[in-house]
Write a protein that holds these residues in place. Structure first.
Motif, short mmCIF file in Angstrom:
data_model
loop_
_atom_site.label_atom_id
_atom_site.label_comp_id
_atom_site.label_asym_id
_atom_site.label_seq_id
_atom_site.Cartn_x
_atom_site.Cartn_y
_atom_site.Cartn_z
N ARG A 77 0.86 -1.17 0.00
CA ARG A 77 0.00 0.00 0.00
C ARG A 77 0.90 1.23 0.00
O ARG A 77 1.88 1.30 0.73
CB ARG A 77 -0.89 0.03 1.24
CG ARG A 77 -1.78 1.29 1.28
CD ARG A 77 -2.66 1.37 2.51
NE ARG A 77 -3.67 0.33 2.47
CZ ARG A 77 -3.79 -0.64 3.39
NH1 ARG A 77 -2.95 -0.69 4.39
NH2 ARG A 77 -4.73 -1.53 3.30
N GLU A 78 0.52 2.23 -0.82
CA GLU A 78 1.25 3.49 -0.86
C GLU A 78 0.33 4.59 -0.36
O GLU A 78 -0.82 4.68 -0.77
CB GLU A 78 1.70 3.80 -2.30
CG GLU A 78 2.50 5.08 -2.39
CD GLU A 78 3.01 5.37 -3.79
OE1 GLU A 78 3.82 6.30 -3.93
OE2 GLU A 78 2.58 4.68 -4.76
N THR A 79 0.85 5.41 0.54
CA THR A 79 0.11 6.58 1.01
C THR A 79 0.60 7.79 0.21
O THR A 79 1.66 7.74 -0.43
CB THR A 79 0.30 6.79 2.52
OG1 THR A 79 1.70 6.73 2.85
CG2 THR A 79 -0.44 5.71 3.32
N SER A 80 -0.16 8.87 0.23
CA SER A 80 0.16 10.02 -0.62
C SER A 80 1.44 10.73 -0.21
O SER A 80 1.98 11.52 -0.97
CB SER A 80 -1.01 11.00 -0.67
OG SER A 80 -1.22 11.60 0.58
N ASP A 81 1.98 10.42 0.99
CA ASP A 81 3.27 10.98 1.38
C ASP A 81 4.43 10.24 0.72
O ASP A 81 5.59 10.56 0.94
CB ASP A 81 3.43 11.03 2.90
CG ASP A 81 3.47 9.65 3.55
OD1 ASP A 81 3.49 8.62 2.83
OD2 ASP A 81 3.46 9.59 4.80
N GLY A 82 4.12 9.21 -0.11
CA GLY A 82 5.14 8.49 -0.86
C GLY A 82 5.66 7.23 -0.18
O GLY A 82 6.45 6.49 -0.77
N SER A 83 5.22 6.95 1.03
CA SER A 83 5.72 5.76 1.71
C SER A 83 4.93 4.52 1.26
O SER A 83 3.75 4.60 0.93
CB SER A 83 5.67 5.93 3.23
OG SER A 83 4.37 6.21 3.66
N ILE A 98 -10.53 8.99 5.19
CA ILE A 98 -11.83 9.17 4.54
C ILE A 98 -11.83 10.37 3.59
O ILE A 98 -12.49 10.36 2.56
CB ILE A 98 -12.95 9.29 5.60
CG1 ILE A 98 -13.05 7.98 6.38
CG2 ILE A 98 -14.28 9.65 4.96
CD1 ILE A 98 -13.92 8.06 7.60
N ASP A 99 -11.10 11.40 3.93
CA ASP A 99 -10.99 12.60 3.10
C ASP A 99 -9.56 12.69 2.58
O ASP A 99 -8.67 12.00 3.04
CB ASP A 99 -11.30 13.85 3.92
CG ASP A 99 -12.69 13.81 4.52
OD1 ASP A 99 -13.63 13.49 3.77
OD2 ASP A 99 -12.83 14.09 5.72
N GLY A 100 -9.34 13.55 1.62
CA GLY A 100 -7.98 13.79 1.14
C GLY A 100 -7.60 12.91 -0.03
O GLY A 100 -8.45 12.35 -0.73
N LYS A 101 -6.30 12.78 -0.24
CA LYS A 101 -5.77 12.11 -1.43
C LYS A 101 -5.89 10.60 -1.38
O LYS A 101 -5.87 9.94 -2.41
CB LYS A 101 -4.32 12.52 -1.63
CG LYS A 101 -4.18 14.01 -1.88
CD LYS A 101 -2.74 14.43 -2.00
CE LYS A 101 -2.67 15.94 -2.22
NZ LYS A 101 -1.30 16.43 -2.24
N GLY A 102 -5.95 10.02 -0.19
CA GLY A 102 -6.14 8.58 -0.08
C GLY A 102 -4.87 7.78 -0.24
O GLY A 102 -3.77 8.25 0.01
N HIS A 103 -5.04 6.56 -0.72
CA HIS A 103 -3.95 5.59 -0.83
C HIS A 103 -4.24 4.69 -2.04
O HIS A 103 -5.31 4.75 -2.62
CB HIS A 103 -3.87 4.75 0.45
CG HIS A 103 -5.11 3.96 0.71
ND1 HIS A 103 -6.20 4.49 1.38
CD2 HIS A 103 -5.48 2.71 0.34
CE1 HIS A 103 -7.17 3.58 1.43
NE2 HIS A 103 -6.75 2.49 0.80
N ARG A 104 -3.28 3.84 -2.37
CA ARG A 104 -3.51 2.81 -3.38
C ARG A 104 -2.80 1.54 -2.94
O ARG A 104 -1.85 1.57 -2.16
CB ARG A 104 -3.04 3.25 -4.76
CG ARG A 104 -1.55 3.49 -4.87
CD ARG A 104 -1.21 3.92 -6.27
NE ARG A 104 0.21 4.27 -6.34
CZ ARG A 104 0.85 4.49 -7.47
NH1 ARG A 104 0.21 4.42 -8.61
NH2 ARG A 104 2.12 4.80 -7.46
N SER A 105 -3.27 0.40 -3.45
CA SER A 105 -2.73 -0.90 -3.06
C SER A 105 -2.59 -1.78 -4.29
O SER A 105 -3.25 -1.55 -5.30
CB SER A 105 -3.68 -1.61 -2.08
OG SER A 105 -4.05 -0.78 -1.03
N TRP A 106 -1.73 -2.80 -4.17
CA TRP A 106 -1.58 -3.76 -5.25
C TRP A 106 -1.09 -5.10 -4.68
O TRP A 106 -0.43 -5.15 -3.66
CB TRP A 106 -0.64 -3.25 -6.34
CG TRP A 106 0.75 -2.92 -5.88
CD1 TRP A 106 1.85 -3.74 -5.92
CD2 TRP A 106 1.20 -1.68 -5.32
NE1 TRP A 106 2.96 -3.08 -5.42
CE2 TRP A 106 2.58 -1.82 -5.05
CE3 TRP A 106 0.57 -0.47 -5.04
CZ2 TRP A 106 3.34 -0.79 -4.49
CZ3 TRP A 106 1.33 0.55 -4.47
CH2 TRP A 106 2.70 0.39 -4.21
#
Length: 127
Positions: A77-83, A98-106
């Protein structure tokens, strides 16, 4: 018990931290030895998610405050801070972005990922 917490700051950037989820020694069932357990948390829905090998999600905020319990397979999982963070069987994540840029996973590796997802009804988690 240590769990991952995904949250967003006031600027909408998502971050991950490891937090301690408080457990106390309890007699859970009469006649059985005491066990360590967390508090009960009000929850409204439970689902099992299966993500196939090669699955990659888009950036998104979590739709509701929820806990994810990784049962099988591995993901990142990547958070919007780049980690970027690993999620393997036994990983527990509290999603609060819940708000903001969110995250992504693979999904990583050659096995599907199986997750138990529990949507929470309140902001209560004793840390």
């Amino acid at each position: 018990m240590k769990i991952q917490r995904i949250f967003n700051d006031k600027a909408g950037e998502s971050h991950m931290e490891v937090i301690e989820w408080i457990e106390t020694r309890e007699e859970f069932s009469e006649g059985s030895p005491s066990i360590d357990m967390t508090q009960f948390i009000p929850a409204s829905r439970v689902a099992i998610i299966t993500a196939s090998v090669g699955w990659k999600g888009a950036w998104h905020a979590t739709p509701k405050r929820q806990l994810m319990f990784y049962l099988a397979g591995s993901a990142k999982r990547e958070t919007s801070d780049g980690s970027i963070h690993d999620m393997n069987p036994g990983t527990i994540t509290l999603l609060e972005d819940i708000d903001g840029k969110g995250h992504r996973s693979w999904v990583v590796g050659d096995s599907e990922v199986v997750i138990a997802l529990v949507q929470l009804d309140s902001d209560e988690i004793v840390l």
